[in-house]
Design a protein around this motif. Sequence first.
Motif, mmCIF file in Angstrom:
data_model
loop_
_atom_site.group_PDB
_atom_site.id
_atom_site.type_symbol
_atom_site.label_atom_id
_atom_site.label_comp_id
_atom_site.label_asym_id
_atom_site.label_seq_id
_atom_site.Cartn_x
_atom_site.Cartn_y
_atom_site.Cartn_z
ATOM 1 N N ASP A 22 0.783 -1.633 -0.199
ATOM 2 C CA ASP A 22 -0.449 0.617 -0.188
ATOM 3 C C ASP A 22 1.514 1.399 -0.087
ATOM 4 O OD1 ASP A 22 -2.624 -1.002 0.024
ATOM 5 O OD2 ASP A 22 -2.957 -1.182 1.919
ATOM 6 N N PRO A 23 0.351 2.583 -0.442
ATOM 7 C CA PRO A 23 1.357 3.484 -0.146
ATOM 8 C C PRO A 23 1.728 3.926 0.685
ATOM 9 C CG PRO A 23 -1.587 4.523 -1.317
ATOM 10 C CD PRO A 23 -0.810 2.136 -0.864
ATOM 11 N N MET A 29 -1.821 9.157 -3.698
ATOM 12 C CA MET A 29 -2.411 8.278 -4.134
ATOM 13 C C MET A 29 -3.948 8.495 -4.808
ATOM 14 S SD MET A 29 -2.410 5.420 -6.221
ATOM 15 C CE MET A 29 -0.941 4.259 -5.182
ATOM 16 N N ARG A 30 -4.593 8.973 -4.333
ATOM 17 C CA ARG A 30 -5.704 9.820 -3.990
ATOM 18 C C ARG A 30 -5.811 10.833 -5.400
ATOM 19 N NH1 ARG A 30 -9.981 10.444 -0.434
ATOM 20 N NH2 ARG A 30 -8.943 9.613 1.225
ATOM 21 N N GLY A 33 -5.685 9.402 -8.483
ATOM 22 C CA GLY A 33 -6.597 9.027 -9.388
ATOM 23 C C GLY A 33 -7.220 10.236 -10.226
ATOM 24 N N MET A 36 -5.849 10.962 -13.476
ATOM 25 C CA MET A 36 -7.022 10.037 -14.320
ATOM 26 C C MET A 36 -7.555 10.211 -14.599
ATOM 27 S SD MET A 36 -4.811 6.450 -12.687
ATOM 28 C CE MET A 36 -2.925 6.393 -12.422
ATOM 29 N N PRO A 72 11.752 0.061 -7.674
ATOM 30 C CA PRO A 72 10.212 1.117 -7.771
ATOM 31 C C PRO A 72 10.333 1.203 -8.693
ATOM 32 C CG PRO A 72 11.166 0.995 -5.653
ATOM 33 C CD PRO A 72 11.960 -0.012 -6.271
ATOM 34 N N THR A 73 9.734 2.280 -9.713
ATOM 35 C CA THR A 73 9.381 4.012 -9.762
ATOM 36 C C THR A 73 8.288 4.265 -8.894
ATOM 37 O OG1 THR A 73 9.974 2.886 -12.392
ATOM 38 C CG2 THR A 73 8.837 4.751 -11.529
ATOM 39 N N PRO A 75 4.323 5.913 -8.446
ATOM 40 C CA PRO A 75 3.496 5.669 -8.969
ATOM 41 C C PRO A 75 3.150 6.756 -10.463
ATOM 42 C CG PRO A 75 3.141 5.927 -7.331
ATOM 43 C CD PRO A 75 4.194 5.100 -6.836
ATOM 44 N N VAL A 78 5.054 6.190 -13.498
ATOM 45 C CA VAL A 78 4.166 5.135 -13.747
ATOM 46 C C VAL A 78 3.133 5.312 -15.034
ATOM 47 C CG1 VAL A 78 3.417 2.382 -13.702
ATOM 48 C CG2 VAL A 78 5.308 2.799 -12.639
ATOM 49 N N TYR A 79 2.944 6.368 -13.649
ATOM 50 C CA TYR A 79 0.968 5.867 -15.348
ATOM 51 C C TYR A 79 2.240 8.220 -16.143
ATOM 52 C CZ TYR A 79 -2.725 9.465 -16.588
ATOM 53 O OH TYR A 79 -3.504 9.953 -16.698
ATOM 54 N N GLU A 81 4.740 7.360 -17.737
ATOM 55 C CA GLU A 81 5.018 6.374 -18.933
ATOM 56 C C GLU A 81 3.868 6.483 -19.353
ATOM 57 O OE1 GLU A 81 7.740 3.293 -16.908
ATOM 58 O OE2 GLU A 81 8.985 5.197 -16.749
ATOM 59 N N PHE A 82 2.475 5.627 -18.779
ATOM 60 C CA PHE A 82 1.212 5.010 -19.613
ATOM 61 C C PHE A 82 1.502 6.400 -20.669
ATOM 62 C CE2 PHE A 82 -2.899 5.209 -19.552
ATOM 63 C CZ PHE A 82 -3.462 4.997 -20.218
ATOM 64 N N PHE B 112 -6.338 0.952 -10.068
ATOM 65 C CA PHE B 112 -6.122 2.227 -11.168
ATOM 66 C C PHE B 112 -5.984 2.438 -12.167
ATOM 67 C CE2 PHE B 112 -5.157 5.805 -7.795
ATOM 68 C CZ PHE B 112 -6.193 5.543 -6.666
ATOM 69 N N LYS B 380 6.270 -2.232 -12.830
ATOM 70 C CA LYS B 380 7.062 -0.926 -12.782
ATOM 71 C C LYS B 380 6.921 -0.287 -10.479
ATOM 72 C CE LYS B 380 7.109 0.241 -17.636
ATOM 73 N NZ LYS B 380 8.423 1.163 -17.789
ATOM 74 N N GLU B 381 5.789 -0.003 -10.282
ATOM 75 C CA GLU B 381 5.172 0.430 -8.896
ATOM 76 C C GLU B 381 6.313 0.080 -7.890
ATOM 77 O OE1 GLU B 381 2.043 -0.050 -7.327
ATOM 78 O OE2 GLU B 381 2.126 1.895 -5.502
ATOM 79 N N HIS B 382 6.338 -1.178 -8.107
ATOM 80 C CA HIS B 382 7.426 -2.278 -6.828
ATOM 81 C C HIS B 382 8.491 -2.518 -7.468
ATOM 82 C CE1 HIS B 382 3.696 -1.253 -4.625
ATOM 83 N NE2 HIS B 382 3.012 -2.637 -5.769
ATOM 84 N N GLY B 383 8.673 -2.532 -8.852
ATOM 85 C CA GLY B 383 10.123 -3.297 -9.326
ATOM 86 C C GLY B 383 10.294 -4.738 -8.289
#
Lengths: 505, 505
Positions: A22-23, A29-30, A33, A36, A72-73, A75, A78-79, A81-82, B112, B380-383
């Motif tokens: 979990d974050p 994280m909220r 979201g 997104m 890890p990256t 979040p 990561v988004y 990159e998406f 998400f 990606k998030e957690h590696g």
Amino acid sequence: MEEQKSVRPLAPGDLLDGGGLDPQDWDRMRKLGHRMVDDLVTWWSSLDDRPAWQPIPGAVLERLASSVPEQPTPPEQVYEEFRRDILPYPTGNSHPTFFSHVIGTGTPLGAFSDLLAAGLNCNVFGGHQAACHVERQVIAWLASILGLPLEAGGLILSGGSMANIVALAVALRDRTDFDVRRQGLHSAKLRPRLYCSSETHNCLDKGADLLGLGSESVRRLPVDETFRLAPETLEAAIVQDRAAGWQPFCVVGNAVTVGTGAIDPLGALADVCKRHGLWLHVDGAIGAVGVLSPTLAPALVGLERADSIAFDLHKWLYVPYEAGCLLVRDVETERKAFSNATAYLSVLDAGLSSGDAWPNQLGPELSRGFKALKVWMSIKEHGVSGYRRAIETNVLQARHLGQLIEGQPALELLAPVSANIVCYRFVSKGLGGPELDTLNRRIVEELHLRGLAVPSHTFVRGHFAIRVAITNHRTRQSHIESLVAASVAIGEELLAEMRHPSEGV
Amino acid sequence: MEEQKSVRPLAPGDLLDGGGLDPQDWDRMRKLGHRMVDDLVTWWSSLDDRPAWQPIPGAVLERLASSVPEQPTPPEQVYEEFRRDILPYPTGNSHPTFFSHVIGTGTPLGAFSDLLAAGLNCNVFGGHQAACHVERQVIAWLASILGLPLEAGGLILSGGSMANIVALAVALRDRTDFDVRRQGLHSAKLRPRLYCSSETHNCLDKGADLLGLGSESVRRLPVDETFRLAPETLEAAIVQDRAAGWQPFCVVGNAVTVGTGAIDPLGALADVCKRHGLWLHVDGAIGAVGVLSPTLAPALVGLERADSIAFDLHKWLYVPYEAGCLLVRDVETERKAFSNATAYLSVLDAGLSSGDAWPNQLGPELSRGFKALKVWMSIKEHGVSGYRRAIETNVLQARHLGQLIEGQPALELLAPVSANIVCYRFVSKGLGGPELDTLNRRIVEELHLRGLAVPSHTFVRGHFAIRVAITNHRTRQSHIESLVAASVAIGEELLAEMRHPSEGV
């Protein structure tokens, strides 16, 4: 470096409270979201301003081939990159001028429903949980829409292929004279056979192959001039095969064929099945829900007599991928084909492992996501009346497209427009078979490359066809008209290039 | 009434611009999305304050059986119905004390990701689109994690059952002497047979049944005292069956059995397969990714020699439902088992229908959602390092639970703790078989009904067992300890009730 040195090696006990995935910061994280959601709403509401399709640049393809990350990256990154590498290069079916294959548009609330489903993270294998009841409700709704009786049941599956395969498995177990489940096909004295038209989707062959019947057990019969299977053709084949030592068990009727959109005479096929004791399965992947279109409904009469119907909800009910459905007239035949007992899944009197809703007993899957939720929320959001209107619109748009093509000398309609599929080609005096095929193939490619529209292609009676399937609630009349204009313009441009290659770009 | 009268009947032309299913007010939809995100974050971050499970009230069940709505409902109200009737009654696997079956926890970014996947709405059937490349990348990442060679390939599927079934289909087509795909199992001179231990998941039997082999073709062999298949037992069975006229083609090894968590000696099974020319498939649905746990990895040596591996990502990689994976050592064997040509799916030189990534040629599905996205974003998030830690934590928690049970006189450990599954029961002097089974069954039910924890159950050597599977990144040491305490307390309470029924509630 100093920091690294100060970390002492982990002792096993340290990991008993590993801290999970979990974050650390829920508020971050909220916010991600929210971003997104904002980006998706912006994207959905401005699709018409973007190209219908574009190729993936080489640099993106390279990044999408990089090796697995050890570290890890964040979040948010990561988004990003998406957004950079995936968002601009989707299938394209959200776009108003996407007409390829038969791939529905999706809706915003449908996508939000998948967020909720993944957030709750139900495994809809069975037991005392709301998701099983939601799926059962959705199945009952769909059965009532298609006119099946109350004792009908079924499953939400990934799509038409799986729904058709599972249907064939049920038919094979219900309508043959040996113990398929225990002894297998090796024990069949007479080899089982099923019947369908030459226009039937190849997932039925894949199914016969997968189920151990072998694709030879599928007898594909010739169609009439409207691409439909005549009942006399079917009946003659059954009689002939019985005499030759086959064991006929199933007929597959089409409620909208994938090539040209034809609808088999389902009532007449049901009569033949009744006379010969065969299972009538309808591949309604594309068109079963066409019963909601007042224009199309008359052609679908007889659908309600099927023993099973496979259809997609991500096509003409516009829910996001993936959601197909299998309905079986007598759900007990489906249960008999798939039920199985095991200690680990035995039913208790109370708790999660109790209750009477066990969808895993109706098909091959035990792990099952909550696909039913988006169907449930979507049908509530629009009501059946909303789908009546949207589906009817697509039917009328296809007819309008057919009329525009017939009114346009440079275009030729290659099959009657029965439902929501239109096959046509660019033609020019003096241009023959292989050249025309190449020209039309290039028209399809250019429509994609220029981002104007995404039709697909097929071959109709040996001719390369530009193929338009409309399961798109975002398409408007102007999009249809632009497609016709672009097909003609690109065709003429390519024709000029062919005739005067030196002047080409 | 007046308003209704003023509406003139629709003419067909009116519907050419039907208006679609998009919201009239995008900002309202955006706000609804934000609310869903907020509510999910609140829910995820406060799970420990809520019951692990609760029954569905009758009024809710009634609403979940109501008939299909004809009229639309505002999306905000649909969401309220979700919050009232579905959200409180999920499977429960998001909760820190959920240990039932083998059902992973999910993560916020995983959920998400499913929103993004549904928003883009890709159909990952193949062609020139990013999603196909993302799936191929994820497959390569997973193959490298499990130690398979570069030429390995595979598919993301709904889960372990489908992955195991598809693997059996590939093995059957690659390692038998007849044309399964065209002629079917009817044409086999020698009946094909596969081998596995008695502890193997029943989806392999379901698979053999579905594929037309018949469940009799699965020879389940007895296990040793640690619930593992001994290579000598396997080899003797193969030799015996060959002599008796069977055609052995495949061995299924277990990388964590569903009942007690045993791991077959995969290297030794690979040796037997090599000697006899059989396909080695590993059902690693639960435990293949256990290679990431330093504690578990040694027991999994030999996994990298498998011809195919089926495993779940919604179990021990904690991605939301649904996502399973099939990896095939030589992807060409998979392509040969499933590839098929059809006009409607032929490949062009440019546009959506171009490119070399066609996952539909590797399995039975043509409609395929973008399940790979959540795997891509999560890894990606957690590696890989994040999963090493989370998985190792669960392994150590299971061992800790085993030790606590062994140290507790009222509890009996029913099988060695090999991986992340622990089977135990409450015991009491003088209490015999059937009574003990009933008592332990009631302990499981009470743990659920009181919302304390959600273990499941199985039978171990004929005894009813409380079964705990830990694929839960939210579980902490305190949850494990509370479970032990609650098992003892409820057991004693029920025992007192049994002995003094008049004093019971």
